[in-house]
Design a protein around this motif. Sequence first.
Motif, PDB file in Angstrom:
ATOM      1  N   LEU A  78       0.845 -15.294   2.628  1.00 30.21           N
ATOM      2  CA  LEU A  78       0.108 -14.416   1.736  1.00 30.21           C
ATOM      3  C   LEU A  78      -0.871 -13.520   2.484  1.00 30.21           C
ATOM      4  CD1 LEU A  78      -0.240 -13.750  -1.281  1.00 30.21           C
ATOM      5  CD2 LEU A  78      -2.076 -15.444  -1.355  1.00 30.21           C
ATOM      6  N   TYR A  79      -1.480 -14.074   3.547  1.00 33.88           N
ATOM      7  CA  TYR A  79      -2.574 -13.360   4.196  1.00 33.88           C
ATOM      8  C   TYR A  79      -2.279 -12.936   5.626  1.00 33.88           C
ATOM      9  CZ  TYR A  79      -5.376 -14.925   0.268  1.00 33.88           C
ATOM     10  OH  TYR A  79      -5.872 -15.147  -0.989  1.00 33.88           O
ATOM     11  N   ARG A  80      -1.106 -13.218   6.119  1.00 32.06           N
ATOM     12  CA  ARG A  80      -0.833 -12.859   7.502  1.00 32.06           C
ATOM     13  C   ARG A  80      -0.827 -11.344   7.657  1.00 32.06           C
ATOM     14  NH1 ARG A  80       5.652 -13.952   8.535  1.00 32.06           N
ATOM     15  NH2 ARG A  80       6.436 -12.430   7.041  1.00 32.06           N
ATOM     16  N   SER A  81      -1.221 -10.876   8.837  1.00 35.09           N
ATOM     17  CA  SER A  81      -1.305  -9.435   9.095  1.00 35.09           C
ATOM     18  C   SER A  81       0.083  -8.841   9.258  1.00 35.09           C
ATOM     19  CB  SER A  81      -2.118  -9.165  10.367  1.00 35.09           C
ATOM     20  OG  SER A  81      -1.502  -9.791  11.480  1.00 35.09           O
ATOM     21  N   ARG A  82       0.177  -7.574   8.888  1.00 31.09           N
ATOM     22  CA  ARG A  82       1.457  -6.881   9.033  1.00 31.09           C
ATOM     23  C   ARG A  82       1.698  -6.495  10.483  1.00 31.09           C
ATOM     24  NH1 ARG A  82       1.044  -2.308   4.469  1.00 31.09           N
ATOM     25  NH2 ARG A  82      -1.084  -2.210   5.288  1.00 31.09           N
ATOM     26  N   ASN A  83       2.969  -6.364  10.839  1.00 31.06           N
ATOM     27  CA  ASN A  83       3.325  -5.957  12.189  1.00 31.06           C
ATOM     28  C   ASN A  83       2.807  -4.553  12.468  1.00 31.06           C
ATOM     29  OD1 ASN A  83       4.695  -8.368  12.609  1.00 31.06           O
ATOM     30  ND2 ASN A  83       6.630  -7.540  11.833  1.00 31.06           N
ATOM     31  N   PHE A  84       2.550  -4.289  13.737  1.00 36.94           N
ATOM     32  CA  PHE A  84       2.031  -2.976  14.126  1.00 36.94           C
ATOM     33  C   PHE A  84       3.059  -1.895  13.816  1.00 36.94           C
ATOM     34  CE2 PHE A  84       1.884   0.419  17.296  1.00 36.94           C
ATOM     35  CZ  PHE A  84       0.611   0.902  17.059  1.00 36.94           C
ATOM     36  N   SER A  85       2.579  -0.820  13.219  1.00 38.53           N
ATOM     37  CA  SER A  85       3.435   0.318  12.903  1.00 38.53           C
ATOM     38  C   SER A  85       2.766   1.562  13.448  1.00 38.53           C
ATOM     39  CB  SER A  85       3.641   0.433  11.384  1.00 38.53           C
ATOM     40  OG  SER A  85       4.277   1.660  11.070  1.00 38.53           O
ATOM     41  N   LEU A  86       3.446   2.256  14.364  1.00 35.52           N
ATOM     42  CA  LEU A  86       2.885   3.467  14.949  1.00 35.52           C
ATOM     43  C   LEU A  86       2.693   4.546  13.889  1.00 35.52           C
ATOM     44  CD1 LEU A  86       1.975   5.056  17.419  1.00 35.52           C
ATOM     45  CD2 LEU A  86       4.368   5.700  17.799  1.00 35.52           C
ATOM     46  N   ALA A  87       3.667   4.696  13.004  1.00 36.67           N
ATOM     47  CA  ALA A  87       3.561   5.715  11.965  1.00 36.67           C
ATOM     48  C   ALA A  87       2.390   5.436  11.039  1.00 36.67           C
ATOM     49  CB  ALA A  87       4.864   5.783  11.164  1.00 36.67           C
ATOM     50  N   ARG A  88       2.202   4.147  10.670  1.00 40.34           N
ATOM     51  CA  ARG A  88       1.096   3.795   9.794  1.00 40.34           C
ATOM     52  C   ARG A  88      -0.239   4.017  10.488  1.00 40.34           C
ATOM     53  NH1 ARG A  88       2.951  -0.750   8.280  1.00 40.34           N
ATOM     54  NH2 ARG A  88       1.878  -2.079   9.776  1.00 40.34           N
ATOM     55  N   SER A  89      -0.301   3.723  11.779  1.00 40.42           N
ATOM     56  CA  SER A  89      -1.542   3.917  12.535  1.00 40.42           C
ATOM     57  C   SER A  89      -1.891   5.384  12.655  1.00 40.42           C
ATOM     58  CB  SER A  89      -1.409   3.277  13.921  1.00 40.42           C
ATOM     59  OG  SER A  89      -1.160   1.892  13.826  1.00 40.42           O
ATOM     60  N   VAL A  90      -0.889   6.218  12.949  1.00 42.68           N
ATOM     61  CA  VAL A  90      -1.130   7.661  13.051  1.00 42.68           C
ATOM     62  C   VAL A  90      -1.557   8.222  11.700  1.00 42.68           C
ATOM     63  CG1 VAL A  90      -0.025   9.884  13.494  1.00 42.68           C
ATOM     64  CG2 VAL A  90       0.439   7.940  14.999  1.00 42.68           C
ATOM     65  N   ASP A  91      -0.929   7.752  10.633  1.00 45.45           N
ATOM     66  CA  ASP A  91      -1.287   8.223   9.298  1.00 45.45           C
ATOM     67  C   ASP A  91      -2.740   7.883   8.978  1.00 45.45           C
ATOM     68  OD1 ASP A  91      -0.474   9.173   6.485  1.00 45.45           O
ATOM     69  OD2 ASP A  91      -1.241   7.154   6.102  1.00 45.45           O
ATOM     70  N   MET A  92      -3.176   6.680   9.344  1.00 43.80           N
ATOM     71  CA  MET A  92      -4.560   6.287   9.111  1.00 43.80           C
ATOM     72  C   MET A  92      -5.517   7.117   9.954  1.00 43.80           C
ATOM     73  SD  MET A  92      -7.021   4.591   7.812  1.00 43.80           S
ATOM     74  CE  MET A  92      -6.177   3.361   6.804  1.00 43.80           C
ATOM     75  N   LEU A  93      -5.134   7.388  11.200  1.00 44.42           N
ATOM     76  CA  LEU A  93      -6.022   8.097  12.116  1.00 44.42           C
ATOM     77  C   LEU A  93      -6.196   9.564  11.758  1.00 44.42           C
ATOM     78  CD1 LEU A  93      -7.691   8.000  14.748  1.00 44.42           C
ATOM     79  CD2 LEU A  93      -5.581   8.560  15.978  1.00 44.42           C
ATOM     80  N   VAL A  94      -5.103  10.241  11.404  1.00 46.20           N
ATOM     81  CA  VAL A  94      -5.170  11.700  11.232  1.00 46.20           C
ATOM     82  C   VAL A  94      -5.197  12.139   9.773  1.00 46.20           C
ATOM     83  CG1 VAL A  94      -3.959  12.031  13.412  1.00 46.20           C
ATOM     84  CG2 VAL A  94      -2.664  12.026  11.281  1.00 46.20           C
ATOM     85  N   ARG A  95      -5.006  11.212   8.833  1.00 44.32           N
ATOM     86  CA  ARG A  95      -5.024  11.633   7.439  1.00 44.32           C
ATOM     87  C   ARG A  95      -6.033  10.849   6.613  1.00 44.32           C
ATOM     88  NH1 ARG A  95      -2.513  10.571   2.417  1.00 44.32           N
ATOM     89  NH2 ARG A  95      -1.448   8.742   3.231  1.00 44.32           N
ATOM     90  N   ARG A  96      -5.841   9.539   6.526  1.00 45.54           N
ATOM     91  CA  ARG A  96      -6.673   8.756   5.625  1.00 45.54           C
ATOM     92  C   ARG A  96      -8.127   8.675   6.098  1.00 45.54           C
ATOM     93  NH1 ARG A  96      -3.898   5.862   1.783  1.00 45.54           N
ATOM     94  NH2 ARG A  96      -1.625   5.831   2.004  1.00 45.54           N
TER      95      ARG A  96
END
Length: 326
Positions: A78-96
């Motif tokens: 239920l609480y384990r962290s999601r695997n690293f995603s480059l696309a998700r990281s870039v989206d967080m960095l440059v958009r969100r």
Amino acid sequence: MNIVSLLEQRRHGWEELELLCNQMQNRGRTRAKAAGAARFASLYRSACADLALAEAYQLPPATVEYLHRLVGRAHNQLYRSRNFSLARSVDMLVRRAPQRIFADPCVHVCALLFFGLFWLSMLLGMSEQRLPDFPAQVVGQAQLEQMESNFEAELNAGFEHYVMMASFYIRHNTGIGLKCFAYGILIIPCIFTLAYNAVALGTSFGYMARDSTIGGENFFEFVTAHGPFELTAIVLSAAAGLRLGLGLISTTGLCRGDSLKVNAIRAIPVIAAAAVLFFLAAITEGFLSPSPLPYTFKAMWAIMSSGAMTFYFVVLGFPRAGIDAT
């Protein structure tokens, strides 16, 4: 009905939860449908309650151990962290992240307060004929004399000096940021600290801009390169702390603990950006600002850094139709 019979009737729920754990483990963590996620969470809560009952009534060790393993597996799924995603990281960095910072009212308030008082104090500090004693009343005569003494000589230092000053400014700048952030939870001390730094810095800049001040040119040659990074970082640190403080007051129907958690998540991009800017300011202040490089180079660095921050916080942060920054 005794507790043993009750738990035996709920054994089918344990088996269903164990089956769901196996399925999630075999296919990896994927986005589950709302109904499936709600069912898994419900079974997990029931298993936790059953484990508490089993321990309280001292049921057979095998049953208690089985429930311990089951609850542990469900918790990890239920609480384990999601695997690293480059696309998700870039989206967080440059958009969100920039959009969250741009849309945060706490950032707006702190920026207006700090830069408004900074420029006003600078203008007042420059008024040598109308307000000759204003700088001494604000920062103290001893501090003004110390500033003139420090910048009386031209900037020129060796590499060892730069390394020492860089480490000093990293600690110093971090201390300023942590103070503004920590006081934010109390709101009033945060506002006072931010306003005081704005007035003190602005007055110092204004005093050093006077024609009669010794070392004024060397002072501005020193502060030009790192100033944009440092001043913006102070504002963001205060805004992140203020966000936490408001979370304790304006709960929007949540309990104070949950409201604080929600606002802490909202403050993460702000304090992360402040930390990066404080680091860049310390490196610039330690190596570039005191160097004998031409002032034109330092001014260009300040212009480029200001442009980069404007692009990130304003251009990338400006809300766009159809994009959710939450």
